[in-house]
Design a protein around this motif. Sequence first.
Motif, PDB file in Angstrom:
ATOM      1  N   LEU A 182      -3.184  -5.935  -8.946  1.00 36.98           N
ATOM      2  CA  LEU A 182      -3.869  -5.957  -9.708  1.00 36.98           C
ATOM      3  C   LEU A 182      -3.818  -6.726 -10.886  1.00 36.98           C
ATOM      4  N   LEU A 183      -2.859  -7.611 -11.207  1.00 35.83           N
ATOM      5  CA  LEU A 183      -3.646  -8.724 -12.750  1.00 35.83           C
ATOM      6  C   LEU A 183      -4.950  -9.008 -13.110  1.00 35.83           C
ATOM      7  N   GLY A 184      -5.360  -9.346 -11.853  1.00 39.97           N
ATOM      8  CA  GLY A 184      -6.353 -10.477 -12.089  1.00 39.97           C
ATOM      9  C   GLY A 184      -7.302  -8.942 -12.581  1.00 39.97           C
ATOM     10  N   SER A 204       6.635   7.469 -18.153  1.00 42.41           N
ATOM     11  CA  SER A 204       6.087   5.953 -18.915  1.00 42.41           C
ATOM     12  C   SER A 204       4.351   5.625 -17.886  1.00 42.41           C
ATOM     13  N   LEU A 205       4.534   5.843 -16.472  1.00 45.09           N
ATOM     14  CA  LEU A 205       3.401   5.641 -15.649  1.00 45.09           C
ATOM     15  C   LEU A 205       2.710   6.569 -16.493  1.00 45.09           C
ATOM     16  N   LEU A 206       2.218   7.484 -17.122  1.00 44.03           N
ATOM     17  CA  LEU A 206       1.476   7.623 -17.903  1.00 44.03           C
ATOM     18  C   LEU A 206       0.681   7.221 -18.880  1.00 44.03           C
ATOM     19  N   LEU A 207       1.771   6.425 -19.192  1.00 48.17           N
ATOM     20  CA  LEU A 207       1.275   6.348 -20.586  1.00 48.17           C
ATOM     21  C   LEU A 207       0.632   4.395 -20.105  1.00 48.17           C
ATOM     22  N   ALA A 208       1.286   4.086 -19.080  1.00 47.52           N
ATOM     23  CA  ALA A 208       0.511   2.967 -18.873  1.00 47.52           C
ATOM     24  C   ALA A 208      -0.795   3.120 -18.197  1.00 47.52           C
ATOM     25  N   THR A 209      -0.764   4.774 -17.751  1.00 51.07           N
ATOM     26  CA  THR A 209      -2.028   4.850 -17.174  1.00 51.07           C
ATOM     27  C   THR A 209      -3.558   4.893 -18.754  1.00 51.07           C
ATOM     28  N   PHE A 210      -3.040   5.335 -19.506  1.00 51.91           N
ATOM     29  CA  PHE A 210      -3.475   5.101 -21.020  1.00 51.91           C
ATOM     30  C   PHE A 210      -3.655   4.305 -21.330  1.00 51.91           C
ATOM     31  N   SER A 211      -2.807   3.340 -20.989  1.00 51.53           N
ATOM     32  CA  SER A 211      -3.158   2.348 -21.810  1.00 51.53           C
ATOM     33  C   SER A 211      -4.216   2.011 -22.574  1.00 51.53           C
ATOM     34  N   CYS A 212      -4.718   1.896 -23.661  1.00 52.41           N
ATOM     35  CA  CYS A 212      -6.123   0.588 -24.188  1.00 52.41           C
ATOM     36  C   CYS A 212      -6.525  -0.634 -24.636  1.00 52.41           C
ATOM     37  N   ARG A 272       2.805  -3.188  -2.675  1.00 53.70           N
ATOM     38  CA  ARG A 272       1.633  -4.095  -2.835  1.00 53.70           C
ATOM     39  C   ARG A 272       0.338  -3.462  -2.230  1.00 53.70           C
ATOM     40  N   ILE A 273       0.495  -3.186  -0.472  1.00 56.08           N
ATOM     41  CA  ILE A 273      -0.238  -2.640  -0.420  1.00 56.08           C
ATOM     42  C   ILE A 273      -0.304  -1.296  -0.464  1.00 56.08           C
ATOM     43  N   ILE A 274      -0.351  -0.854  -0.988  1.00 54.99           N
ATOM     44  CA  ILE A 274      -0.905   0.846  -1.767  1.00 54.99           C
ATOM     45  C   ILE A 274      -1.660   0.553  -2.818  1.00 54.99           C
ATOM     46  N   SER A 275      -1.373  -0.699  -3.997  1.00 53.76           N
ATOM     47  CA  SER A 275      -2.196  -0.735  -5.083  1.00 53.76           C
ATOM     48  C   SER A 275      -2.856  -1.821  -4.725  1.00 53.76           C
ATOM     49  N   GLY A 276      -2.967  -3.144  -4.052  1.00 46.83           N
ATOM     50  CA  GLY A 276      -4.367  -3.465  -3.843  1.00 46.83           C
ATOM     51  C   GLY A 276      -4.880  -2.984  -3.055  1.00 46.83           C
ATOM     52  N   ILE A 277      -5.065  -1.812  -2.537  1.00 50.04           N
ATOM     53  CA  ILE A 277      -6.035  -0.971  -1.740  1.00 50.04           C
ATOM     54  C   ILE A 277      -6.439  -0.173  -3.250  1.00 50.04           C
ATOM     55  N   ILE A 278      -5.744   0.832  -3.385  1.00 47.32           N
ATOM     56  CA  ILE A 278      -6.764   0.889  -5.081  1.00 47.32           C
ATOM     57  C   ILE A 278      -6.853   0.996  -5.919  1.00 47.32           C
ATOM     58  N   GLY A 279      -6.650  -0.184  -6.431  1.00 48.50           N
ATOM     59  CA  GLY A 279      -7.229  -1.037  -6.930  1.00 48.50           C
ATOM     60  C   GLY A 279      -8.863  -1.576  -6.389  1.00 48.50           C
ATOM     61  N   GLU A 280      -9.053  -2.356  -5.100  1.00 45.37           N
ATOM     62  CA  GLU A 280     -10.265  -2.534  -4.397  1.00 45.37           C
ATOM     63  C   GLU A 280     -11.312  -1.506  -4.534  1.00 45.37           C
ATOM     64  N   TYR A 281     -11.202  -0.637  -4.502  1.00 43.42           N
ATOM     65  CA  TYR A 281     -11.534   0.616  -4.738  1.00 43.42           C
ATOM     66  C   TYR A 281     -11.751   1.614  -5.252  1.00 43.42           C
ATOM     67  N   HIS A 284      -5.764   4.140 -11.366  1.00 43.71           N
ATOM     68  CA  HIS A 284      -5.114   5.518 -11.107  1.00 43.71           C
ATOM     69  C   HIS A 284      -4.266   4.744 -10.328  1.00 43.71           C
ATOM     70  N   MET A 285      -3.175   3.256  -9.916  1.00 45.94           N
ATOM     71  CA  MET A 285      -2.291   3.689  -9.102  1.00 45.94           C
ATOM     72  C   MET A 285      -1.434   3.758 -10.095  1.00 45.94           C
ATOM     73  N   PHE A 286      -1.750   4.073 -11.154  1.00 44.48           N
ATOM     74  CA  PHE A 286       0.145   4.286 -12.346  1.00 44.48           C
ATOM     75  C   PHE A 286       0.175   5.785 -12.115  1.00 44.48           C
ATOM     76  N   PHE A 287      -1.879   6.661 -12.298  1.00 44.90           N
ATOM     77  CA  PHE A 287      -1.509   7.946 -12.134  1.00 44.90           C
ATOM     78  C   PHE A 287      -1.141   8.581 -11.065  1.00 44.90           C
TER      79      PHE A 287
END
Length: 397
Positions: A39-41, A95-103, A157-166, A171-174
Motif C-alpha cells: 500500500l506504500l504507493g 494501534s490499527l485504529l490509530l493508523a486507520t484515522f491518521s491524518c 500482502r495478498i489481502i492488503s494489495g486487493i483491498i488497496g486496489e478496490y 480499510h485494510m487497517f480497520f
Amino acid sequence: MLFDRQPAPPGSGLSKQTLWLMTVGAGLVVANNYYNQPLLGLIARDFDVLESEVGIVSMLTQIGYAFGLFFIVPLADMFYRRRVILTIFPFIPLSLLLATFSCSLPWLAAASFLIGLSCVIPQLFVPMAATLATPDKKSHSIGLVMSGLLIGVLASRIISGIIGEYLDWRHMFFFGAVVMVVYWIILIRQLPEVAPAFHDGYAALMRSLRQYLRSDPELRLASWRGACSFATFSAFWTTLVFHLEGPPFHAGSGIAGAFGILGVTGAVVPAILGKRIDQLNKNRVIVTMCAISLLSWLLLGGPGANSYLALIIGVLLIDMALQAIHLTNQAIIFARHPEATNRVNTIYMTSYFIGGSLGTFVAALAWQYLGWTGVSVVGIGCSILMLAGHLLFHRKT
C-alpha cells in the motif's frame, strides 16, 4: 480472574487445538506488520509525499517490532505467559485504529511504530510451543507455528494489495483491527498458561540477555544470519510495489500483493523441515540456503530483471532460503538454552528485525537513486555478508 489459569508443566505436550490456535494466531497477528508494504504507493499519493519518504512507515513498523522483542518478550520468562499475552493484546487493535484515522504521514508513522511494538505476540507463541511440546514434537511444533507466522507475513500482502486496489489503504487497517478483537476473545477462552522460569527482577532479566549474548558464539552467529536474511527479504518486498508500478510492468498494488501467493507456497518449508531438522546437518542446510539467497538476487538483478518469470523464481527462492535459515537458527538456539527460550529468542529476533529495518531503509534509498539495480545490489550484498559471516565464524560441534 479472567486471565488466570492453572499452568501446564513444561514438556507436558500441546493439544492439536492449542497448536493450531497459536499457528493461525501467529499468522493473523504478524500480518498487521506487513499490510502497509503493497500500500506504500497509495499512501504516498494520499499524503502527497515521495516514495522514499513513505518507506518510513514500513521501517518504523519493523523498528517498533524490534523494540517490543527487546523490552516486552523477555517478560514472558519472568511473568505468567498467558497473562503477558492477554495484557498486551488490546493494544494491537488500538494501534490499527490509530493508523486507520491518521491524518498525515507523521501520524501514520507513529501508529506504525505502535503496531510493530504490540504485535510481538507470535514471538511469545514460538517459545511457548517449544516449552510445552514433548521433546519428540518440539521441532515440529516450532516449525508449524513458524509456518503460520510466515504464511501470515506473505498472505498479508495478498489481502492488503486487493483491498488497496478496490477500496483504499485505510480499510485494510480497520479490517485488521476487527480481526484482532475477535482473536483476542478466542485467546481468552483457550490459551494455556506457562509458569515463569526466571525469579529475579527486571534489571537482572535484562542483564541476563547480555550474558547469553556474550557467552554463546552460536547465538551471536544465528543473530547475524537472521539479520542478513531478513534484510534481503525486506529489501525485496518493500520495493517490489515500486518496481511493478514502473515500466515494463505498469501494475497496481493488487499485482504486488498477488506475489504473496508464491511466498505462501514456500511457507510450508518450516512445517516440513521441522519434522526432520534434528536429523539434518544444520551447517549444510545454512550454507546451501545462503547460496540460494545469493543466487536469487543475481537472477533478480540480471538481464531478466524486467520479466515476471525472474520475479516469480526470485521470490520463491528468497522465501525458501529465509524460512529454512530462520527455522534452523531457532532450532539451534532453543536446544542450547531450554531454560531461557524467550530471552534467547529476544536476542535473536531483535537482531532479525533490526536487519529487516535496515534492509528496508537502505533498499528505499537505493531505489530512489539507482532503481531496481540498486535494490539488487543491496540484496546481493546482504546475502554475501550472511554467507561470509557463517563461513568465518561457524564452529563445528
